[in-house]
Design a protein around this motif. Structure first.
Motif, PDB file in Angstrom:
ATOM      1  N   VAL A  30     -26.309  -3.695 -10.424  1.00 35.77           N
ATOM      2  CA  VAL A  30     -26.502  -4.621 -11.541  1.00 35.77           C
ATOM      3  C   VAL A  30     -25.171  -4.897 -12.241  1.00 35.77           C
ATOM      4  CG1 VAL A  30     -28.916  -3.985 -11.914  1.00 35.77           C
ATOM      5  CG2 VAL A  30     -27.119  -2.673 -13.057  1.00 35.77           C
ATOM      6  N   ASP A  31     -24.068  -4.503 -11.596  1.00 37.67           N
ATOM      7  CA  ASP A  31     -22.709  -4.744 -12.105  1.00 37.67           C
ATOM      8  C   ASP A  31     -21.891  -5.360 -10.973  1.00 37.67           C
ATOM      9  OD1 ASP A  31     -20.420  -4.708 -13.656  1.00 37.67           O
ATOM     10  OD2 ASP A  31     -20.010  -2.576 -13.313  1.00 37.67           O
ATOM     11  N   PRO A  32     -22.333  -6.520 -10.450  1.00 39.92           N
ATOM     12  CA  PRO A  32     -21.731  -7.056  -9.231  1.00 39.92           C
ATOM     13  C   PRO A  32     -20.277  -7.490  -9.381  1.00 39.92           C
ATOM     14  CG  PRO A  32     -23.226  -8.652 -10.192  1.00 39.92           C
ATOM     15  CD  PRO A  32     -23.423  -7.383 -10.957  1.00 39.92           C
ATOM     16  N   GLU A  33     -19.830  -7.823 -10.591  1.00 35.27           N
ATOM     17  CA  GLU A  33     -18.438  -8.241 -10.762  1.00 35.27           C
ATOM     18  C   GLU A  33     -17.483  -7.085 -10.461  1.00 35.27           C
ATOM     19  OE1 GLU A  33     -17.875 -10.020 -14.552  1.00 35.27           O
ATOM     20  OE2 GLU A  33     -19.247 -11.695 -14.163  1.00 35.27           O
ATOM     21  N   HIS A  34     -17.922  -5.891 -10.718  1.00 33.98           N
ATOM     22  CA  HIS A  34     -17.100  -4.713 -10.406  1.00 33.98           C
ATOM     23  C   HIS A  34     -17.453  -4.125  -9.052  1.00 33.98           C
ATOM     24  CE1 HIS A  34     -16.216  -0.347 -10.382  1.00 33.98           C
ATOM     25  NE2 HIS A  34     -15.084  -0.723 -10.983  1.00 33.98           N
ATOM     26  N   ASP A  35     -18.741  -4.112  -8.742  1.00 32.14           N
ATOM     27  CA  ASP A  35     -19.220  -3.433  -7.521  1.00 32.14           C
ATOM     28  C   ASP A  35     -19.125  -4.345  -6.310  1.00 32.14           C
ATOM     29  OD1 ASP A  35     -19.674  -1.149  -8.935  1.00 32.14           O
ATOM     30  OD2 ASP A  35     -21.817  -1.505  -9.202  1.00 32.14           O
ATOM     31  N   THR A  36     -17.929  -4.441  -5.764  1.00 25.03           N
ATOM     32  CA  THR A  36     -17.708  -5.170  -4.521  1.00 25.03           C
ATOM     33  C   THR A  36     -18.250  -4.340  -3.358  1.00 25.03           C
ATOM     34  OG1 THR A  36     -15.566  -4.127  -4.177  1.00 25.03           O
ATOM     35  CG2 THR A  36     -15.619  -6.171  -5.486  1.00 25.03           C
ATOM     36  N   PRO A  37     -18.385  -4.929  -2.174  1.00 25.46           N
ATOM     37  CA  PRO A  37     -18.818  -4.135  -1.021  1.00 25.46           C
ATOM     38  C   PRO A  37     -17.961  -2.898  -0.788  1.00 25.46           C
ATOM     39  CG  PRO A  37     -18.965  -6.459  -0.500  1.00 25.46           C
ATOM     40  CD  PRO A  37     -18.315  -6.370  -1.847  1.00 25.46           C
ATOM     41  N   ALA A  38     -16.646  -3.011  -0.981  1.00 24.87           N
ATOM     42  CA  ALA A  38     -15.768  -1.862  -0.776  1.00 24.87           C
ATOM     43  C   ALA A  38     -16.051  -0.757  -1.799  1.00 24.87           C
ATOM     44  CB  ALA A  38     -14.303  -2.298  -0.863  1.00 24.87           C
ATOM     45  N   VAL A  39     -16.269  -1.143  -3.050  1.00 23.90           N
ATOM     46  CA  VAL A  39     -16.587  -0.154  -4.088  1.00 23.90           C
ATOM     47  C   VAL A  39     -17.925   0.520  -3.785  1.00 23.90           C
ATOM     48  CG1 VAL A  39     -17.158   0.141  -6.534  1.00 23.90           C
ATOM     49  CG2 VAL A  39     -15.211  -1.291  -5.874  1.00 23.90           C
ATOM     50  N   LEU A  40     -18.895  -0.271  -3.351  1.00 25.72           N
ATOM     51  CA  LEU A  40     -20.196   0.296  -3.008  1.00 25.72           C
ATOM     52  C   LEU A  40     -20.110   1.227  -1.797  1.00 25.72           C
ATOM     53  CD1 LEU A  40     -22.567  -2.783  -3.504  1.00 25.72           C
ATOM     54  CD2 LEU A  40     -22.361  -0.761  -4.971  1.00 25.72           C
ATOM     55  N   ALA A  41     -19.279   0.867  -0.827  1.00 28.12           N
ATOM     56  CA  ALA A  41     -19.125   1.720   0.354  1.00 28.12           C
ATOM     57  C   ALA A  41     -18.579   3.088  -0.038  1.00 28.12           C
ATOM     58  CB  ALA A  41     -18.210   1.043   1.368  1.00 28.12           C
ATOM     59  N   GLU A  42     -17.577   3.096  -0.912  1.00 27.24           N
ATOM     60  CA  GLU A  42     -17.010   4.372  -1.359  1.00 27.24           C
ATOM     61  C   GLU A  42     -18.034   5.168  -2.169  1.00 27.24           C
ATOM     62  OE1 GLU A  42     -13.205   6.037  -3.982  1.00 27.24           O
ATOM     63  OE2 GLU A  42     -13.438   3.892  -3.594  1.00 27.24           O
ATOM     64  N   TYR A  43     -18.767   4.473  -3.021  1.00 27.17           N
ATOM     65  CA  TYR A  43     -19.807   5.138  -3.822  1.00 27.17           C
ATOM     66  C   TYR A  43     -20.893   5.709  -2.916  1.00 27.17           C
ATOM     67  CZ  TYR A  43     -23.592   5.537  -7.302  1.00 27.17           C
ATOM     68  OH  TYR A  43     -24.618   5.984  -8.101  1.00 27.17           O
ATOM     69  N   GLY A  44     -21.317   4.926  -1.929  1.00 32.05           N
ATOM     70  CA  GLY A  44     -22.382   5.375  -1.041  1.00 32.05           C
ATOM     71  C   GLY A  44     -22.006   6.588  -0.224  1.00 32.05           C
ATOM     72  N   GLN A  45     -20.737   6.702   0.135  1.00 29.65           N
ATOM     73  CA  GLN A  45     -20.304   7.853   0.922  1.00 29.65           C
ATOM     74  C   GLN A  45     -20.514   9.158   0.169  1.00 29.65           C
ATOM     75  OE1 GLN A  45     -16.252   7.074   2.050  1.00 29.65           O
ATOM     76  NE2 GLN A  45     -16.810   5.548   3.596  1.00 29.65           N
ATOM     77  N   ARG A  46     -20.436   9.111  -1.136  1.00 32.97           N
ATOM     78  CA  ARG A  46     -20.643  10.324  -1.946  1.00 32.97           C
ATOM     79  C   ARG A  46     -22.056  10.852  -1.820  1.00 32.97           C
ATOM     80  NH1 ARG A  46     -19.003   7.998  -7.607  1.00 32.97           N
ATOM     81  NH2 ARG A  46     -20.254   9.797  -8.265  1.00 32.97           N
ATOM     82  N   PHE A  47     -22.994   9.960  -1.500  1.00 35.55           N
ATOM     83  CA  PHE A  47     -24.400  10.366  -1.440  1.00 35.55           C
ATOM     84  C   PHE A  47     -24.982  10.286  -0.026  1.00 35.55           C
ATOM     85  CE2 PHE A  47     -23.512   8.655  -5.670  1.00 35.55           C
ATOM     86  CZ  PHE A  47     -23.888   9.732  -6.471  1.00 35.55           C
ATOM     87  N   GLY A  48     -24.125  10.039   0.951  1.00 39.82           N
ATOM     88  CA  GLY A  48     -24.588  10.011   2.342  1.00 39.82           C
ATOM     89  C   GLY A  48     -25.291   8.734   2.737  1.00 39.82           C
TER      90      GLY A  48
END
Length: 224
Positions: free
Chosen positions: A124-142
């Motif tokens: 819900v914060d798409p201006e900050h959460d680019t695909p690359a940011v989401l990929a790094e975030y997702g790796q933390r949780f598998g």
């Protein structure tokens, strides 16, 4: 002198006893009857659809968003699988990390072989959460894109998808950061919203597993 004379008596007539079924015969008859009843019951169970306690609410909304690996994802991805979906953002200092951790626990509990279930988290914060940011975030949780998609896209579309489509509140807090629902959404194999679970509940993973099991059984029953 008297002579005692014994009168001759006629031979007793024997009434033939009715023939009885041997005990082994009764056992066989009983077993056959039980087998017929069991067969009829199983047949009826196969014919009768499995009813889920989850109501059919609304059709999931149309969308076209981008996953953490840069691929376009539309509402078509919801068809054919049970989907658990939530809304988060990576800068969140409140419930989002806990919600993502719960989604990670759910992912582990489902196991890699269960291919009829998928997980989706929408930022819900798409201006900050680019695909690359989401990929790094997702790796933390598998989060692997094939099983757990993290989506971003235009702000207005995400607002419409969450508020008008999945019927969840979304606003901003006093610091201008997103203020959003912490509920998980359960969507069935036809893309229909079937329920919600509190993402901050300690039992949310167990509840989601039960909901998923109900929908998987319902789907198998409907495909017969």
């Amino acid at each position: 002198m008297s002579t005692d004379s014994t009168p001759s008596s006629a031979a007793p007539t024997e009434n033939p006893a009715p023939k009885r079924i041997p005990r082994l015969g009764w056992v066989i008859v009983f077993v056959v009857l039980v087998g017929l009843v069991a067969f009829a019951y199983v047949s009826l169970q196969k014919m009768r659809p499995v009813a889920s306690a989850l109501p059919r609410l609304e059709q999931a909304p149309a969308f076209s968003l981008t996953s953490q690996d840069g691929k376009t994802v539309t509402e078509a991805v919801l068809k054919g699988k049970v989907t658990v979906l939530n809304f988060i953002f990576t800068r969140c200092m409140g419930p989002c990390p806990r919600m993502s951790a719960q989604m990670g626990h759910l992912n582990q509990a489902l196991g890699p072989k269960l291919e009829d279930v998928q997980l989706i988290s929408v930022s819900v914060d798409p201006e900050h959460d680019t695909p690359a940011v989401l990929a790094e975030y997702g790796q933390r949780f598998g989060a692997e894109p094939g099983r757990w998609k993290l989506l971003t896209g235009p702000t207005d579309q995400i607002h419409n998808v969450m508020v008008k489509g999945f019927l969840l509140p979304l606003g901003t807090d006093k610091d201008g950061m997103p203020a959003h629902s912490t509920r998980f959404v359960i969507v069935d194999q036809q893309g229909v919203i079937r329920g919600y679970e509190d993402g901050e509940s300690p039992e949310v993973v167990q509840k989601l597993l039960m909901d998923i099991g109900d929908l998987l059984r319902e789907g198998k029953s409907g495909s017969r």
